[in-house]
Scaffold this active site. Structure first.
Site, PDB file in Angstrom:
ATOM      1  N   ARG A 157       0.843  -1.204   0.000  1.00  0.00           N
ATOM      2  CA  ARG A 157       0.000   0.000   0.000  1.00  0.00           C
ATOM      3  C   ARG A 157       0.878   1.254   0.000  1.00  0.00           C
ATOM      4  O   ARG A 157       1.028   1.924  -1.006  1.00  0.00           O
ATOM      5  CB  ARG A 157      -0.927  -0.019   1.246  1.00  0.00           C
ATOM      6  CG  ARG A 157      -2.117   0.933   1.149  1.00  0.00           C
ATOM      7  CD  ARG A 157      -1.818   2.412   1.338  1.00  0.00           C
ATOM      8  NE  ARG A 157      -1.269   2.734   2.644  1.00  0.00           N
ATOM      9  CZ  ARG A 157      -0.827   3.944   2.970  1.00  0.00           C
ATOM     10  NH1 ARG A 157      -0.871   4.939   2.096  1.00  0.00           N
ATOM     11  NH2 ARG A 157      -0.306   4.170   4.163  1.00  0.00           N
ATOM     12  N   ASP A 158       1.481   1.533   1.133  1.00  0.00           N
ATOM     13  CA  ASP A 158       2.266   2.754   1.294  1.00  0.00           C
ATOM     14  C   ASP A 158       3.436   2.795   0.323  1.00  0.00           C
ATOM     15  O   ASP A 158       3.774   3.840  -0.248  1.00  0.00           O
ATOM     16  CB  ASP A 158       2.751   2.812   2.755  1.00  0.00           C
ATOM     17  CG  ASP A 158       3.483   4.091   3.099  1.00  0.00           C
ATOM     18  OD1 ASP A 158       3.894   4.811   2.187  1.00  0.00           O
ATOM     19  OD2 ASP A 158       3.656   4.358   4.291  1.00  0.00           O
ATOM     20  N   CYS A 177       9.960   9.474   0.015  1.00  0.00           N
ATOM     21  CA  CYS A 177       9.411  10.609   0.729  1.00  0.00           C
ATOM     22  C   CYS A 177       8.862  11.560  -0.323  1.00  0.00           C
ATOM     23  O   CYS A 177       9.597  11.994  -1.205  1.00  0.00           O
ATOM     24  CB  CYS A 177      10.506  11.290   1.541  1.00  0.00           C
ATOM     25  SG  CYS A 177       9.979  12.851   2.256  1.00  0.00           S
ATOM     26  N   ASN A 224      10.279   4.977   3.609  1.00  0.00           N
ATOM     27  CA  ASN A 224      10.049   3.908   4.570  1.00  0.00           C
ATOM     28  C   ASN A 224      11.308   3.130   4.944  1.00  0.00           C
ATOM     29  O   ASN A 224      12.159   2.860   4.097  1.00  0.00           O
ATOM     30  CB  ASN A 224       9.056   2.913   3.971  1.00  0.00           C
ATOM     31  CG  ASN A 224       7.644   3.454   3.955  1.00  0.00           C
ATOM     32  OD1 ASN A 224       7.139   3.889   4.985  1.00  0.00           O
ATOM     33  ND2 ASN A 224       7.003   3.444   2.790  1.00  0.00           N
ATOM     34  N   HIS A 269       5.893   3.449  12.904  1.00  0.00           N
ATOM     35  CA  HIS A 269       6.145   3.463  11.460  1.00  0.00           C
ATOM     36  C   HIS A 269       7.126   4.596  11.155  1.00  0.00           C
ATOM     37  O   HIS A 269       6.738   5.757  11.083  1.00  0.00           O
ATOM     38  CB  HIS A 269       4.806   3.679  10.730  1.00  0.00           C
ATOM     39  CG  HIS A 269       4.939   3.745   9.235  1.00  0.00           C
ATOM     40  ND1 HIS A 269       3.935   3.347   8.391  1.00  0.00           N
ATOM     41  CD2 HIS A 269       5.945   4.153   8.424  1.00  0.00           C
ATOM     42  CE1 HIS A 269       4.318   3.515   7.127  1.00  0.00           C
ATOM     43  NE2 HIS A 269       5.526   4.013   7.120  1.00  0.00           N
ATOM     44  N   HIS A 313      10.269   6.554   8.998  1.00  0.00           N
ATOM     45  CA  HIS A 313      10.895   6.792   7.697  1.00  0.00           C
ATOM     46  C   HIS A 313      12.377   7.060   7.919  1.00  0.00           C
ATOM     47  O   HIS A 313      12.770   7.615   8.945  1.00  0.00           O
ATOM     48  CB  HIS A 313      10.229   7.983   7.012  1.00  0.00           C
ATOM     49  CG  HIS A 313       8.902   7.644   6.394  1.00  0.00           C
ATOM     50  ND1 HIS A 313       8.335   8.369   5.388  1.00  0.00           N
ATOM     51  CD2 HIS A 313       8.044   6.633   6.646  1.00  0.00           C
ATOM     52  CE1 HIS A 313       7.185   7.834   5.040  1.00  0.00           C
ATOM     53  NE2 HIS A 313       6.973   6.778   5.798  1.00  0.00           N
TER      54      HIS A 313
END
Lengths: 317, 317
Positions: free
Chosen positions: A20-21, A245, A254, A212, A214
């Site tokens: 997804r992300d 990003c 991520n 979560h 980054h």
């Protein structure tokens, strides 16, 4: 497995968000069959918790137009926990229909980012959550929350821990028992992670918080390590580091799943994943996306894979 | 500055190794004037401790053929501590002549790597150190030690903490009070760092240990964080992350100085460096080298440099 570190949990659960992300901002549509192959490779590697897709407008996010098909390929996997991001009641209805285990509702900890991201004030986002909660009642589909910009906002700068606690409490009061702290633009630091977790777990002991991070400023794994030092057991990452990003062209996004799992295993924290198969999944992600991903372990290989002495040259030191 | 973290030191000293370790494997000779400009920019950024060059055979390492000229440009800087890597008595004589503050003598913790790196057994390396120590007597030039493959060997795998302690003791007995643990191929993990530091500081309390990590497996900054948690105060890094891993083409090498300093500052550990000027130095390094470096902060910018809201697009979450 590495030696246990004092205060660290015995195991941690990684939610894979690559499908997804990681993929959602890819400009070229990734064929559904490739998404399914990638998720299958992640299941093969031992991951059991996925943010698998999002039920959003195909016009807004064309990459996620195959959300229902992707879910259909895995909804029979009772050993896997599958969530989808849901922005509104329409998406929620589709997600419930598709058979997700939980819907992830999201809002930002800063007003500016929420306005930019979903074009409405945070209070309005929360009212929308209440409608979705009503829709979900009796369906067996759980609600999870995500707090974007939880460690800082690219427009406003620092975010107060109080704002994050209040938002998490509002989520909890809507029935969410699993809440993700999203480090949307890589502003988390170990010191903030420690402070946030202390406040959140003290004030909301009935909630599981997921981290979560980054790697935008290089400290993603140091933040994860700080999380472990506070006993955190839920983390989110993206295979290979898929998902840049959106704010800075050359910056990474991520934290790579295989690198996170390596850190955990070497710190004595079990994840149930197989390092070699994670590397294989990361390599598949790189082939699918057609460019180099930021993951390190996929390039360097496992720590103890030794080389024959005539295979390399060295330079002093 | 970020909030202090329990057990962390108030300040740490970063030794910049970019001019030596970072550049030595570059195939194209970097003009002396550019090396000097880079070191000057690092001094401007507040760094005061440098591994500035190495006095090695120009045939073996052509990049370091200008060692004496580089030293000459900075030997009058009494506020800077300048060291050079020295492989033998010939190099030591040249380093003393050039006016270094200290010579760095190096051997590996594993026999295979020492054989590969300097073509002699470790015992022979130590005998060479004794000769250099004799040469240095009365010159005012200090001896420092570096232990390569201190956290693992690419040929042998794990290295025993006992081997590292014994080697450090041998160094100490030759008069070295500052010893670097080199993570030559990125095999350090936080758990190993904690175990190594406990053993070393218990058995050799009169030695300052410096930690030199590589980010080959993504955990370089997590290892530095683990070092801070044990009270470590000396670290080594390379501006921009200059200096690849000679073993794996796509893998990264040295931890970037500006990223390390960012982690330290955000963890409440002062380094005396200016973040913006470190970024400028990293950008200069990138221009000199003519390709992208792995540093993250130089791409993403400082944590609290906020953006105008109309400057970016976002995607849910």
């Amino acid at each position: 497995m590495g030696r246990r570190i004092a205060g660290f949990p015995e195991q941690a659960v990684i939610t894979e968000v690559g499908p997804r992300d990681g993929l959602q901002s890819e400009p070229v549509f990734v064929p559904t069959a490739q998404k399914i192959a990638l998720i299958q490779s992640l299941l093969d590697a031992g991951l059991r918790r996925f943010e698998i897709t999002s039920f959003v407008s195909p016009r807004a996010v064309p990459q996620m137009q195959d959300a229902a098909e992707v879910m259909a390929a895995f909804r029979q996997r009772r050993d896997a926990h599958l969530t989808a991001l849901v922005p509104n009641t329409r998406g929620a209805a589709a997600a419930i229909e598709a058979g997700v285990d939980a819907m992830v509702l999201f809002a930002s900890a800063s007003e500016s980012h929420n306005l930019k991201n979903v074009n409405r004030p945070r209070a309005e986002s929360l009212r929308g959550f209440a409608e979705i909660a009503k829709l979900a009642e009796g369906t067996g589909v759980a609600l999870q929350g995500a707090i974007a910009t939880a460690f800082g906002c690219p427009f406003e700068g620092d975010v107060a821990v109080r704002a994050v606690v209040d938002q998490a409490r509002a989520y909890r009061d809507l029935g969410m028992r699993f809440i993700t702290l999203g480090d949307t633009t890589g502003m988390a630091t170990p010191a903030l992670v420690i402070e946030w977790l202390r406040a959140l777990t003290t004030e909301l002991p009935d909630v599981d918080f997921s981290l979560h991070f980054h790697n935008t400023r290089g400290v993603g794994l140091a933040c994860a390590y700080a999380g472990l030092s506070q006993g955190a057991r839920y983390f989110e990452s993206s295979i290979g580091g898929l998902g840049g990003c959106p704010f800075v062209p050359r910056a990474t996004g991520n934290v790579p799943t295989e690198d996170l799992a390596y850190l955990f295993h070497e710190s004595g924290v079990a994840t149930g994943t197989d390092p070699d198969l994670l590397i294989r999944a990361a390599q598949l992600a790189e082939r699918i996306i057609g460019r180099e991903l930021p993951g390190q372990i996929m390039k360097a290989g496992p720590r103890l894979r030794t080389a024959p002495m005539d295979s390399v040259r060295t330079a002093n030191g």
